[in-house]
Design a protein around this motif. Structure first.
Motif, PDB file in Angstrom:
ATOM      1  N   PRO A  71      49.148  44.524  47.927  1.00 49.98           N
ATOM      2  CA  PRO A  71      49.541  43.213  47.404  1.00 49.98           C
ATOM      3  C   PRO A  71      50.610  43.430  46.338  1.00 49.98           C
ATOM      4  N   ASP A  72      51.562  42.533  46.237  1.00 47.81           N
ATOM      5  CA  ASP A  72      52.648  42.732  45.272  1.00 47.81           C
ATOM      6  C   ASP A  72      52.962  41.465  44.490  1.00 47.81           C
ATOM      7  N   SER A  73      52.075  40.499  44.551  1.00 47.40           N
ATOM      8  CA  SER A  73      52.237  39.272  43.771  1.00 47.40           C
ATOM      9  C   SER A  73      50.882  38.608  43.674  1.00 47.40           C
ATOM     10  N   GLY A  74      50.785  37.599  42.819  1.00 52.01           N
ATOM     11  CA  GLY A  74      49.517  36.914  42.633  1.00 52.01           C
ATOM     12  C   GLY A  74      48.671  37.557  41.554  1.00 52.01           C
ATOM     13  N   ASP A  75      47.466  37.043  41.395  1.00 49.77           N
ATOM     14  CA  ASP A  75      46.551  37.567  40.393  1.00 49.77           C
ATOM     15  C   ASP A  75      46.112  38.984  40.778  1.00 49.77           C
ATOM     16  N   PRO A  76      46.309  39.978  39.901  1.00 52.10           N
ATOM     17  CA  PRO A  76      46.031  41.372  40.271  1.00 52.10           C
ATOM     18  C   PRO A  76      44.589  41.619  40.699  1.00 52.10           C
ATOM     19  N   VAL A  77      43.645  40.977  40.063  1.00 54.28           N
ATOM     20  CA  VAL A  77      42.239  41.187  40.412  1.00 54.28           C
ATOM     21  C   VAL A  77      41.911  40.511  41.740  1.00 54.28           C
ATOM     22  N   GLU A  78      42.301  39.265  41.872  1.00 58.10           N
ATOM     23  CA  GLU A  78      41.979  38.498  43.077  1.00 58.10           C
ATOM     24  C   GLU A  78      42.596  39.110  44.328  1.00 58.10           C
ATOM     25  N   THR A  79      43.840  39.532  44.235  1.00 58.26           N
ATOM     26  CA  THR A  79      44.512  40.063  45.429  1.00 58.26           C
ATOM     27  C   THR A  79      43.904  41.384  45.879  1.00 58.26           C
ATOM     28  N   VAL A  80      43.464  42.215  44.958  1.00 56.59           N
ATOM     29  CA  VAL A  80      42.806  43.470  45.338  1.00 56.59           C
ATOM     30  C   VAL A  80      41.503  43.179  46.071  1.00 56.59           C
ATOM     31  N   LEU A  81      40.714  42.271  45.536  1.00 55.36           N
ATOM     32  CA  LEU A  81      39.441  41.938  46.185  1.00 55.36           C
ATOM     33  C   LEU A  81      39.663  41.306  47.551  1.00 55.36           C
ATOM     34  N   GLY A 131      42.628  51.466  52.350  1.00 45.79           N
ATOM     35  CA  GLY A 131      42.511  51.336  50.907  1.00 45.79           C
ATOM     36  C   GLY A 131      43.510  50.311  50.408  1.00 45.79           C
ATOM     37  N   VAL A 132      43.555  50.135  49.102  1.00 47.77           N
ATOM     38  CA  VAL A 132      44.448  49.161  48.486  1.00 47.77           C
ATOM     39  C   VAL A 132      45.185  49.828  47.339  1.00 47.77           C
ATOM     40  N   ILE A 133      46.481  49.540  47.198  1.00 51.57           N
ATOM     41  CA  ILE A 133      47.219  49.958  46.015  1.00 51.57           C
ATOM     42  C   ILE A 133      47.794  48.718  45.342  1.00 51.57           C
ATOM     43  N   GLN A 134      47.434  48.510  44.076  1.00 47.68           N
ATOM     44  CA  GLN A 134      47.938  47.365  43.318  1.00 47.68           C
ATOM     45  C   GLN A 134      49.051  47.855  42.391  1.00 47.68           C
ATOM     46  N   GLY A 135      50.271  47.363  42.641  1.00 46.64           N
ATOM     47  CA  GLY A 135      51.421  47.829  41.872  1.00 46.64           C
ATOM     48  C   GLY A 135      52.107  46.755  41.069  1.00 46.64           C
ATOM     49  N   ASP A 136      51.489  45.602  40.938  1.00 49.02           N
ATOM     50  CA  ASP A 136      52.111  44.489  40.208  1.00 49.02           C
ATOM     51  C   ASP A 136      51.212  44.086  39.046  1.00 49.02           C
ATOM     52  N   GLY A 137      51.779  44.024  37.840  1.00 45.09           N
ATOM     53  CA  GLY A 137      51.030  43.556  36.687  1.00 45.09           C
ATOM     54  C   GLY A 137      50.028  44.548  36.131  1.00 45.09           C
ATOM     55  N   ILE A 138      50.220  45.843  36.404  1.00 48.15           N
ATOM     56  CA  ILE A 138      49.251  46.833  35.958  1.00 48.15           C
ATOM     57  C   ILE A 138      49.616  47.345  34.564  1.00 48.15           C
ATOM     58  N   ALA A 179      35.322  52.939  43.738  1.00 50.55           N
ATOM     59  CA  ALA A 179      36.630  53.035  43.093  1.00 50.55           C
ATOM     60  C   ALA A 179      37.627  53.827  43.928  1.00 50.55           C
ATOM     61  N   GLU A 180      37.139  54.649  44.835  1.00 52.77           N
ATOM     62  CA  GLU A 180      38.059  55.437  45.659  1.00 52.77           C
ATOM     63  C   GLU A 180      38.876  54.560  46.597  1.00 52.77           C
ATOM     64  N   CYS A 181      38.493  53.293  46.766  1.00 49.40           N
ATOM     65  CA  CYS A 181      39.205  52.376  47.656  1.00 49.40           C
ATOM     66  C   CYS A 181      40.514  51.884  47.058  1.00 49.40           C
ATOM     67  N   VAL A 182      40.687  52.067  45.745  1.00 46.78           N
ATOM     68  CA  VAL A 182      41.805  51.426  45.053  1.00 46.78           C
ATOM     69  C   VAL A 182      42.671  52.460  44.350  1.00 46.78           C
ATOM     70  N   ALA A 183      43.985  52.268  44.479  1.00 41.81           N
ATOM     71  CA  ALA A 183      44.955  53.041  43.702  1.00 41.81           C
ATOM     72  C   ALA A 183      45.837  52.055  42.942  1.00 41.81           C
ATOM     73  N   PHE A 184      46.631  52.572  42.009  1.00 42.10           N
ATOM     74  CA  PHE A 184      47.437  51.709  41.152  1.00 42.10           C
ATOM     75  C   PHE A 184      48.860  52.237  41.042  1.00 42.10           C
TER      76      PHE A 184
END
Length: 491
Positions: free
Chosen positions: A279-289, A315-322, A341-346
């Motif tokens: 995900p690259d926009s929107g609420d960082p928490v909501e988009t990861v979930l 997996g998921v990588i959140q790169g916006d708003g971190i 936690a292994e499901c998520v990268a930043f």
């Protein structure tokens, strides 16, 4: 006439303007010493004061371990001639500069000691110390502006290590032991494109992150295809056997998760690799979930030994708003939703390389000792009544390892220095040809030092020894007494 071939600017101008005149304002002295410290933890954190010291090698090798030239001085002279104060030429130590160019082969005539790269320290631990002697004593703080730039890589390294600390804690709680090696690649530097176009930020800042962490496909690739399904199918066809990341919000993030991801499921399963949803926009928490739930719905999950869900091959990588705060918030939300936690990268961009500054950890360089021309020793310190946080340390300083290997600041002549050794080592001495170019630790050794020292260092530690605290207290009392006498004499 051109500047030194090593630098784009003559090095003499790499200082604050007011530093130019300090040579004429200092008292006659045989020796002067200044030191640098972080006066506060990251963002004034009351719970974790640990700091990663890193970045001195770059400054020494780039600016000090090189010869400053007569051509550099000539260019600086031209510049300073236009740098007027009240229609008079701006004063600067031209003769001293010319002297060390001629007699010292162009190497700046000071000694610099520093803690090893990657040392974990606390506020008020000296990280470097500058000593200047003889007629060059007046140049002791000329390099303050330049060397103070070490605040930047040290702050980035500290931020990166704090993030890794949070990730490791989440792994320990929610991930199997077999997944633990992954924690070294959960935080990625996404800040290069947003950084200022200078080497210190883009290169040194990025390397500072790499001291701690090791580790996509972008929108232009996705939107060049007639549909997101076609773009993702091509992506998996080319690289699907390995690890491949795909941005999901080029048009409609929810639709991409609910419709496009199931549509390419068969290709994903056929290739058998690992797909990272971005995900690259929107609420960082909501988009990861949302991404984790979509992965669970489309490809299923496995429950690990600690009872947390791990999506199969996704997996998921959140790169916006971190930043330091949102990363921890996301990790907590992922755990609350039942995922490992292994499901998520930043990917941290501006938050890693741009949204830090010198006051993030209150870095400062201050004069601490003067041996006057008549041989009188004077320990000096800054003690502002209006801001006690800016109080500096007096005298020539040393940093010794305590019995638990934690750093302790002592006067340079303290018995522990001889017994335990001084952690501060000479990294440059322009007056000694044998120490103008020193050997530095390898990058792998620096990474190892950070990892080992951070793991054993408690979040909070008072590094100032009783001997130094007593010395500072006595000096403050003498200064106050002297001020009272001056006040009485003026009445």
């Amino acid at each position: 006439m051109t500047a030194s071939p090593h630098l784009a600017l003559p090095p003499f101008v790499l200082t604050d303007s007011y530093k130019l005149s300090h040579y004429a304002l200092y008292p006659d002295a045989q020796e002067m010493v200044a030191y640098a410290e972080f006066r506060a933890p990251f963002n004034k954190d009351h719970h974790d004061h640990r700091i990663v010291w890193y970045g001195m090698r770059y400054l020494v090798e780039q600016y000090l371990a090189k010869q400053w030239t007569a051509a550099d001085l000539a260019l600086a002279d031209q510049f300073f001639s236009t740098h007027n104060a009240g229609f008079t030429p701006f004063p600067f130590p031209r003769d001293l500069f010319r002297k060390f160019i001629t007699e010292n082969e162009g190497y700046f005539p000071v000694k610099v000691e520093s803690l090893p790269e990657g040392t974990v320290v606390y506020p008020h631990v000296p990280v470097f110390q500058i000593t200047a002697k003889g007629e060059y004593a007046r140049l002791v703080t000329y390099l303050e502006t330049l060397l103070t730039m070490a605040w930047y890589p040290a702050t980035v390294a500290t931020l990166s290590r704090r993030a890794k600390h949070a990730i490791q804690a989440a792994f320990d709680k929610t991930a199997d032991a077999s997944a633990l090696p992954l924690d070294d690649s959960r935080l990625h530097d996404f800040g290069f494109r947003g950084a200022r176009p200078d080497e210190h930020v883009t290169s040194n800042g990025g390397v500072a992150h790499r001291v701690v962490d090791s580790g996509d496909r972008e929108h232009s690739v996705m939107i060049s295809w007639p549909s997101e399904r076609a773009a993702m199918a091509n992506l998996l066809d080319k690289f699907g056997e390995g690890v491949v990341a795909c941005v999901m919000d080029s048009y409609d993030y929810v639709r991409a998760l609910e419709k496009v991801l199931p549509a390419i499921k068969s290709v994903k399963l056929q290739k058998g690799g690992f797909l990272v949803l971005r995900p690259d926009s929107g609420d960082p928490v909501e988009t990861v979930l949302q991404a984790l739930h979509a992965a669970e719905s489309t490809l299923g999950t496995t429950i690990n030994s600690k009872g947390f869900k791990v999506p199969n091959g996704v997996g998921v990588i959140q790169g916006d708003g971190i930043n330091d705060e949102t990363l921890n918030t996301i990790l907590a939300a992922v755990e609350h939703a039942g995922f490992s936690a292994e499901c998520v990268a930043f990917g941290m961009g501006g938050g890693l390389l741009q949204k830090v500054h010198r006051d993030t950890m209150s870095f400062a360089t201050k004069l601490s000792y003067v041996k006057l021309a008549d041989g009188t020793d004077r320990d000096v310190m800054k003690v502002p009544k209006t801001d006690s946080a800016k109080t500096s340390l007096p005298g020539r300083l040393a940093v010794v390892p305590a019995h638990n290997a934690l750093p302790v600041v002592v006067p340079h002549d303290h018995p522990d220095v001889e017994v335990r050794g001084n952690l501060m080592q000479v990294v440059f001495d322009g007056t000694d040809p044998a120490r103008r170019h020193v050997a530095w630790d390898s990058f792998s050794d620096v990474r190892k030092r950070v990892q080992e020292q951070w793991a054993r260092a408690p979040p909070i530690w008072d590094p100032v020894s009783v001997a130094l605290a007593t010395k500072a207290h006595d000096l403050v009392e003498r200064l106050r007494a002297a001020d009272m006498q001056v006040g009485e004499g003026d009445q």
